[in-house]
Scaffold this motif. Sequence first.
Motif, short mmCIF file in Angstrom:
data_model
loop_
_atom_site.label_atom_id
_atom_site.label_comp_id
_atom_site.label_asym_id
_atom_site.label_seq_id
_atom_site.Cartn_x
_atom_site.Cartn_y
_atom_site.Cartn_z
N LEU A 171 8.29 30.73 23.16
CA LEU A 171 8.17 29.56 22.29
C LEU A 171 9.37 29.42 21.37
CD1 LEU A 171 4.38 29.65 21.28
CD2 LEU A 171 5.50 28.09 22.88
N PHE A 172 9.84 30.53 20.81
CA PHE A 172 11.01 30.48 19.94
C PHE A 172 12.24 29.99 20.72
CE2 PHE A 172 14.84 32.49 18.20
CZ PHE A 172 14.80 32.01 16.89
N THR A 173 12.43 30.54 21.92
CA THR A 173 13.57 30.12 22.75
C THR A 173 13.47 28.63 23.09
OG1 THR A 173 13.67 32.34 23.72
CG2 THR A 173 14.81 30.57 24.89
N GLY A 174 12.26 28.18 23.43
CA GLY A 174 12.06 26.78 23.75
C GLY A 174 12.37 25.86 22.58
N LEU A 175 11.93 26.24 21.39
CA LEU A 175 12.19 25.41 20.21
C LEU A 175 13.69 25.36 19.90
CD1 LEU A 175 9.22 26.44 17.88
CD2 LEU A 175 9.56 24.25 19.05
N VAL A 176 14.38 26.47 20.14
CA VAL A 176 15.84 26.46 19.96
C VAL A 176 16.49 25.51 20.97
CG1 VAL A 176 17.93 27.85 20.14
CG2 VAL A 176 15.93 28.78 18.96
N ASP A 177 16.04 25.59 22.23
CA ASP A 177 16.63 24.75 23.28
C ASP A 177 16.39 23.26 23.03
OD1 ASP A 177 17.53 26.99 24.56
OD2 ASP A 177 15.94 27.04 26.07
N VAL A 178 15.25 22.92 22.42
CA VAL A 178 14.92 21.51 22.23
C VAL A 178 15.31 21.00 20.84
CG1 VAL A 178 12.57 21.67 21.29
CG2 VAL A 178 13.13 19.83 22.93
N ARG A 179 15.93 21.89 20.05
CA ARG A 179 16.37 21.57 18.68
C ARG A 179 15.18 21.34 17.74
NH1 ARG A 179 18.95 18.35 21.95
NH2 ARG A 179 18.01 16.48 21.04
N GLY A 180 14.19 22.20 17.87
CA GLY A 180 13.10 22.24 16.91
C GLY A 180 12.14 21.07 17.01
N PHE A 181 11.36 20.90 15.94
CA PHE A 181 10.33 19.87 15.91
C PHE A 181 10.93 18.47 16.02
CE2 PHE A 181 7.08 17.15 14.00
CZ PHE A 181 5.93 17.63 14.62
N ALA A 182 12.13 18.30 15.49
CA ALA A 182 12.79 17.00 15.58
C ALA A 182 13.05 16.63 17.03
CB ALA A 182 14.10 17.01 14.80
N GLY A 183 13.47 17.61 17.83
CA GLY A 183 13.70 17.35 19.24
C GLY A 183 12.41 17.06 19.98
N LEU A 184 11.33 17.78 19.64
CA LEU A 184 10.04 17.52 20.27
C LEU A 184 9.53 16.13 19.93
CD1 LEU A 184 8.16 20.91 19.75
CD2 LEU A 184 8.93 19.95 21.92
N SER A 185 9.79 15.69 18.71
CA SER A 185 9.33 14.37 18.28
C SER A 185 9.98 13.24 19.07
CB SER A 185 9.60 14.18 16.78
OG SER A 185 8.94 15.16 16.02
N GLN A 186 11.13 13.51 19.65
CA GLN A 186 11.84 12.49 20.43
C GLN A 186 11.35 12.42 21.87
OE1 GLN A 186 15.99 13.42 20.01
NE2 GLN A 186 16.01 13.06 17.78
N GLN A 187 10.51 13.39 22.29
CA GLN A 187 9.98 13.39 23.65
C GLN A 187 8.97 12.25 23.79
OE1 GLN A 187 10.87 15.67 26.09
NE2 GLN A 187 12.33 16.61 24.70
N THR A 188 9.07 11.50 24.88
CA THR A 188 8.15 10.38 25.11
C THR A 188 7.19 10.72 26.26
OG1 THR A 188 9.75 9.35 26.60
CG2 THR A 188 9.79 8.67 24.29
N PRO A 189 5.91 10.39 26.11
CA PRO A 189 4.94 10.68 27.17
C PRO A 189 5.28 9.96 28.47
CG PRO A 189 3.83 10.12 25.11
CD PRO A 189 5.28 9.79 24.92
N THR A 190 5.03 10.64 29.58
CA THR A 190 5.29 10.05 30.90
C THR A 190 4.00 9.71 31.65
OG1 THR A 190 5.41 12.28 31.88
CG2 THR A 190 7.47 11.28 31.11
N GLU A 191 2.87 10.18 31.14
CA GLU A 191 1.57 9.90 31.73
C GLU A 191 0.64 9.33 30.67
OE1 GLU A 191 1.03 10.22 34.89
OE2 GLU A 191 2.86 11.33 35.44
#
Length: 421
Positions: A171-191
């Motif tokens: 989870l820590f590695t993933g959050l680093v790769d996606v640039r934290g919560f800000a990066g997750l917030s930019q993800q848009t649902p596909t389904e």
Amino acid sequence: MHHSDYPLSEVPLQARKGLLSTSAVLLGFTFFTATMWAGGSLGQAFPIGQLLWIIVAGNLLLGIYAATLAYIACQSGLNAVLMGRFCFGEKGSKLSDIFLGFTQIGWYAWGTATIALVLVRTTGMPEWLEIPLMVLFGFGFCVTAMIGYRGMDWLSRFAVPAMMLFILVSLFTGLVDVRGFAGLSQQTPTESMSVAAAITVIIGTFISGGTQATNWSRFARTPKVAVIATLAAFFIGNGLMVLTGALGTMIYQQADIVDVLIAQGFLSLAVLMLFLNIWTTQDNTIYNFAVAGCNLLRTEKRRMVTVSGAAIGTMLAVGGMYNLLIPFLVLLGTFIPPMGGVIMADFWLRHRGRYPALASAQLPDFNRRGLAAYAIGAGAAYFSPLLPPLVGVAVAAGSYAVLLRLKHATLGDSFPSTAKQ
């Protein structure tokens, strides 16, 4: 293997366990690959903010259900199938044995197939090894279940902290790769998926396990220990699995932590995680089957039933059970929860919070009120467009409460069984 784990009787006080032991076994049970796959479907359908509260809500409801049954199990020393004798009758309880045993052997087949297929794919082994590996793991994973609670406790005390560490690293590695919560917030649902459907998926993936977690919560030293350990497993542990699957899908388009670890470059951790994740659930699953089988057959030979169940599960795995996961989850989420609803209503309303000793209880062959309430609850869950698992529990419990107040002879219990086990 010198003791039987009390498959047909109450767990005595001298055999009860503390919070660490109970929590380790239950957490090992809920750390399961299929739950992460369910989380992956949620990760494709919701933005991160909405996703988090859906995961909290769904797992809180699941945890409350499992913890309520855990309290009853600890208070009585009985598991779900033995409680079924009180609310369904001596012979009527065989219904719950068949349903609960069938679902667990299905999960055992799915887990056996999963580890063989994933291991071959991950390590580059030749495909012809898939079936031999299914046979190897199908019988190998039942060893700790044959030992009993002690064997599963030993495995879980090592496996649960290790898996927790692997998950946190991922989870820590993933959050680093996606640039934290800000990066997750930019993800848009596909389904697309409704909130009610999402909560149903969360509950449905493990509500059968929540019903049968009484096999271990009845070993808890006090009801408080049982409730805390069960909430830790089904609210926190299962919630972490759903979250891991959802974030893995959002960041790497992979729901399974094993695939995510491989994508992150942690191949060794991935293989170890695969073994621990599957093994700690497989032994619990086949143990559940054995307990239901012992009550069905009225036999103390739990280890023989365990090996027989492993053989059946292995054959189902070789035969393609792996491909039937989704309809299996629908089945679990619809027909298992009403049993828990009837058990709760029977314990609190009919027996006023305390069962008589099972060996001396005068039980009917069929408790028609309990069976009728279960049928009504299962029907309501099947036809409900909204949260079928919760509807099934509520309707089954409410129906049993109403039927208890009716005095008509056709709704009464049958004559007591003369055969006692």
